[in-house]
Design an enzyme around this catalytic site. Sequence first.
Site, PDB file in Angstrom:
ATOM      1  CE1 TYR A  91     -19.463  -9.077  28.576  1.00  0.00           C
ATOM      2  CE2 TYR A  91     -18.998 -11.476  28.661  1.00  0.00           C
ATOM      3  CZ  TYR A  91     -19.031 -10.295  29.325  1.00  0.00           C
ATOM      4  OH  TYR A  91     -18.661  -9.973  30.498  1.00  0.00           O
ATOM      5  CB  CYS A 121      -3.026   4.534   6.599  1.00  0.00           C
ATOM      6  SG  CYS A 121      -4.478   3.583   7.167  1.00  0.00           S
ATOM      7  CB  CYS A 157     -10.934  -9.286  19.808  1.00  0.00           C
ATOM      8  SG  CYS A 157     -11.525  -8.306  21.001  1.00  0.00           S
ATOM      9  CG  ASP A 194     -16.849 -13.137  21.132  1.00  0.00           C
ATOM     10  OD1 ASP A 194     -15.928 -12.518  21.423  1.00  0.00           O
ATOM     11  OD2 ASP A 194     -17.550 -13.211  20.067  1.00  0.00           O
ATOM     12  CB  CYS A 232      -2.007  -2.293   7.000  1.00  0.00           C
ATOM     13  SG  CYS A 232      -3.501  -2.597   6.488  1.00  0.00           S
ATOM     14  CD  GLN A 237     -15.945 -11.536  14.515  1.00  0.00           C
ATOM     15  OE1 GLN A 237     -14.914 -10.840  14.323  1.00  0.00           O
ATOM     16  NE2 GLN A 237     -15.787 -11.950  16.061  1.00  0.00           N
ATOM     17  CB  CYS A 285      -0.821   0.011   1.150  1.00  0.00           C
ATOM     18  SG  CYS A 285      -1.950   1.422   1.235  1.00  0.00           S
TER      19      CYS A 285
END
Length: 475
Positions: A335, A82, A432, A405, A85, A306, A76
Amino acid sequence: MARNKKPLPLLEDIVIDRIAAEGQSIAYWDEMVIFIPFGVPGDRCSVQIVRKKKNYAEGRIVALKEPSIIRITPRCMHFGICGGCKWQHLPYEEQLKAKDTQVRDAMERIAKVPIAEHRPILPSTEVYSYRNKLEFTFSNRRWITDAEMLSLPDTLTDAERAGLGFHIPGKFDKVLDLEHCYLGSDLSDDIRNFVGNFCKERIERYPFFDLREQQGVMRTLMIRTASTGDIMVLVAFAQETKEDRETLLNAIITRFPQITSLLYVINTKCNDTIGDLDVYTFHGKPYIEEQMEDLTFRVDPKSFYQTNSKQAYTLYSVARDLAGLQGTEVVYDLYTGTGTIANFVARKARKVVGIEYVPEAIEDAKLNSSINSIDNTIFYAGDMKDLLTDDFIAREGWPDVVITDPPRAGMHPDVIKTLLRTAPARIVYVSCNPATQARDVALLVEGGYKAVVSQPVDMFPHTHHVENVLLLEHM
């Protein structure tokens, strides 16, 4: 009188040692740890120290003297500016190794409990163009790169200053005016660029929002692309001017007739959240649909789903397999959100009880059960630590299996106490955030559980984020 601060040093011939959490890399300077973004193990570089604490320092690479043999050229053009990433300069295999290590380190250093089986991380089936949802911000102060500074005139027009894209890290009022984002689809790029250019060409009618002064017209743009082919576009305006709004929305649907859900909101608040706002349908349906196996899930603009559709199936399949359901169990899905996991496992359980704090999400969960003809789920909205009482459990049934979750912050201590009191045979913990998962797992193990299986799943290539599914069994 204030003392003059000692200037922070520029360090030469610093070698990056390894990848750290949160997308950083680690090097050492006189036995002090330095956290450095965008480094690759093996890089030899000049590092400017930007912050120095007692036990660590933070720095940035100002010159790459000898690149690591594993460093690759980022795909990129926006890499390094940015904040999306941070790992495009790492081969995907190295990203997976770093994420796998992150999960293992969290369990070993934070949880400090043995895990019977650490399974290798499951890679994403798609490394680029995997995101089904992207949110962009309009700003009248776009980020101007150093290269642009050399060529731009001293005075810019409003259109030249305007930008539509992602926030620059640490700059709340600046956005990067994107040309291309490799995480989304080409269609997402086309829609964003069309909307941005349309408004810039008519900047007097569509001034980009001033995030400092809280004025302007154009605020945010959300694009969702479903695996079914459905496409949702939501435009947020800061004020209602019907003629201008309809002109823009008509232009969007004329240029992109494949859009199945074109929506808008009028947001006069001081923040960009839309959870408390009315969403209006300009064209098509007020929702899009996703599919997983033979299940259909409705996703409205406020729904959580997701962001990597294909890998979500992998994640939920792992959770379902680790739950070890035989069709006789009462399952509690904590959750639950819009009930994705609850409905996904329902056909292998006797009953699924879903609990979620957000009432609107519970309504979506009920709807998703209905449209899939699932009749063994029941959903409740409320605070888990208040809902999960002995009376509630006596009424709904003692849980044989709990799937949880939680958000990045992990589970509330009172929820953990309730789990320990109800003592389900198995807990499947989807997270996560390996650090908060490890913290919670330590409490569960202390309360009588053993950690049986840890299965990392990569949902977000080129970022440091990773999901982990952990199976705990009551001893």
